[in-house]
Design an enzyme around this catalytic site. Structure first.
Site, short mmCIF file in Angstrom:
data_model
loop_
_atom_site.label_atom_id
_atom_site.label_comp_id
_atom_site.label_asym_id
_atom_site.label_seq_id
_atom_site.Cartn_x
_atom_site.Cartn_y
_atom_site.Cartn_z
N ARG A 103 0.92 -1.34 0.28
CA ARG A 103 -0.08 -0.19 0.01
C ARG A 103 0.75 1.19 -0.02
O ARG A 103 0.61 2.37 -0.69
CB ARG A 103 -0.97 -0.08 1.14
CG ARG A 103 -2.09 1.10 1.15
CD ARG A 103 -2.95 0.91 2.26
NE ARG A 103 -2.51 0.91 3.47
CZ ARG A 103 -3.47 0.50 4.55
NH1 ARG A 103 -4.48 0.42 4.42
NH2 ARG A 103 -2.71 0.82 5.82
N LYS A 205 -2.90 6.23 1.81
CA LYS A 205 -2.68 6.75 3.05
C LYS A 205 -1.70 7.94 3.13
O LYS A 205 -0.80 8.07 3.53
CB LYS A 205 -1.90 5.64 3.89
CG LYS A 205 -2.75 5.50 5.22
CD LYS A 205 -2.60 4.17 6.08
CE LYS A 205 -3.11 4.39 7.36
NZ LYS A 205 -4.40 5.06 7.63
N GLU A 241 -16.49 5.71 4.38
CA GLU A 241 -15.58 5.21 5.29
C GLU A 241 -15.84 6.06 6.46
O GLU A 241 -15.94 7.31 6.64
CB GLU A 241 -14.21 5.03 5.22
CG GLU A 241 -13.25 6.26 4.82
CD GLU A 241 -11.70 5.79 4.55
OE1 GLU A 241 -11.50 5.61 3.35
OE2 GLU A 241 -10.85 5.61 5.35
C1 COI Z 1 -4.70 2.60 11.48
O1 COI Z 1 -5.34 1.82 11.58
O2 COI Z 1 -3.31 2.12 11.63
C2 COI Z 1 -4.52 3.87 11.07
O3 COI Z 1 -3.64 4.36 10.25
C3 COI Z 1 -5.64 4.84 11.43
C4 COI Z 1 -5.04 5.96 12.11
C5 COI Z 1 -5.57 7.15 11.57
C6 COI Z 1 -5.44 5.97 13.63
#
Ligand code: COI
Length: 359
Positions: A103, A205, A241
């Protein structure tokens, strides 16, 4: 002007005593999802025209950046999240780290950054987890959250990719993400702010996806909700989401979740739950889900690395609140959660090679 003295994170991490059984001496029962600085972080650098070659572990601490760093000015940055867990038999394991690596590579391509190979990523994660192993909580008390970052750290004034990149991993022991613990979430369906748009970066991300969500999240929390559920920005009709996790809906035992077609983050937990559900004979649909369908569902639940799996207790949309039977011991959420955590803690055989043992 006088500045108050502050203790550096490095000294606060290293000053924690190590108990005889090899753990850090902290109160594991008090862990939430906050930053507890650990001993080491991993750093690897390369320039725009190079590939990453070799990184190193260094003591955890602040990093130095040019004020003109691309990540500070134009948000050229990605992050990942994954966990190292301690099993009852003492084994330390990672879960599907290759998926986070892939990812990150896809995200890096989207925002014009070189990225570590899958092997480099996994090796760096292993090194970071092992170097901080005294911070991996005892079984059942949480996990060590590993946060890989890929940042355009080189200086650039005009809008362009940075000349230099930093891949960094830091770690923090964590337990439940929400203050509710594992209790059901009360979600607010956001109909004013959008999270992602067609052709944007919602499906990777990117760090830029998160600051715009702070205002809706803060407003929702002030009004007593646990988190915000976003709708698609084109029609405002379909659920996408939650700000920190993916969402699933269950109706007549059919499990549905919105498809990851560019505006939704392809969660590793989401993907794993879909695969586990299919293998166990459940019907799963990845399709657009109108918000009205959510309101009429039998059950809904959220998945994410940080969040793990949590049931949805209520959803509020345009002033209308719908409550779900979230405490049912036979709920789809609970059944899938026990299959998922069984693979992670070793009670269920890992037939797909999802578990990486690191010690
Ligand atoms: C995760 O679930 O690892 C995330 O990246 C969410 C985060 C924004 C707390």
């Amino acid at each position: 002007m006088a500045h108050a003295a502050t203790s550096s994170p490095i000294s606060s991490a290293l000053s924690h005593a190590r108990s005889e059984n090899g753990y850090t001496e902290i109160d594991w029962d008090k862990l939430g999802f906050g930053l507890t600085p650990t001993d080491y972080m991993y750093v690897m650098k390369c320039s725009r025209d190079e590939e990453f070659t070799e990184g190193q572990l260094i003591p955890y601490g602040n990093i130095e950046l040019s004020p003109a760093a691309c990540v500070l000015n134009y948000g050229q940055g990605l992050f990942e999240g994954l966990k190292a867990m301690r099993r009852e038999n003492g084994k330390l394991v990672l879960f599907r780290a290759d998926q986070n690596a892939l990812r990150m590579r896809i995200g890096a391509e989207r925002v014009c950054m070189p990225s570590p190979s899958v092997d480099q990523f996994i090796d760096a994660v292993k090194q970071t987890a092992l170097a901080n192993k005294r911070w991996i909580p005892p079984p059942g008390k949480g996990s060590l959250y590993l946060r890989p970052l890929l940042l355009g750290t080189g200086a650039v004034l005009g809008v362009a990719p940075a000349p230099e990149y930093t891949f960094l991993i830091y770690a923090s022991p964590v337990r439940n993400y929400f203050k509710e613990g594992n209790a059901a979430l009360n979600l607010y369906v956001e109909d004013q702010f959008d999270r992602a748009s067609r052709g944007g970066a919602g499906g990777v991300k990117s760090i830029t996806n998160y600051a715009p969500g702070l205002k809706p999240l803060e407003r929702a929390k002030k009004n007593g909700y646990s988190d915000v559920l976003y709708l698609d920005s084109e029609s405002g009709k379909y659920i996408e989401e939650v700000s920190t996790c993916n969402i699933f809906v269950v109706k007549d035992s059919i499990i549905s979740t919105p498809p990851t077609k560019g505006t939704i983050l392809p969660g590793v937990t989401r993907k794993s739950i879909v695969e586990i559900a299919l293998e166990n004979g459940f019907k799963v649909e990845e399709r657009q889900i109108a918000v009205e369908e959510l309101l009429e569902a039998d059950e809904a639940f959220c998945t994410g690395t940080a969040v793990v799996m949590v049931p949805v207790g209520s959803v509020t949309y345009k002033g209308k609140r719908v409550d779900y039977q979230a405490t049912n011991a036979n709920s789809m959420c609970k059944r899938l959660m026990s299959l998922y955590s069984g693979i992670q803690n070793g009670l269920i055989e890992d037939k797909k090679g999802w578990i990486i043992e690191i010690n």
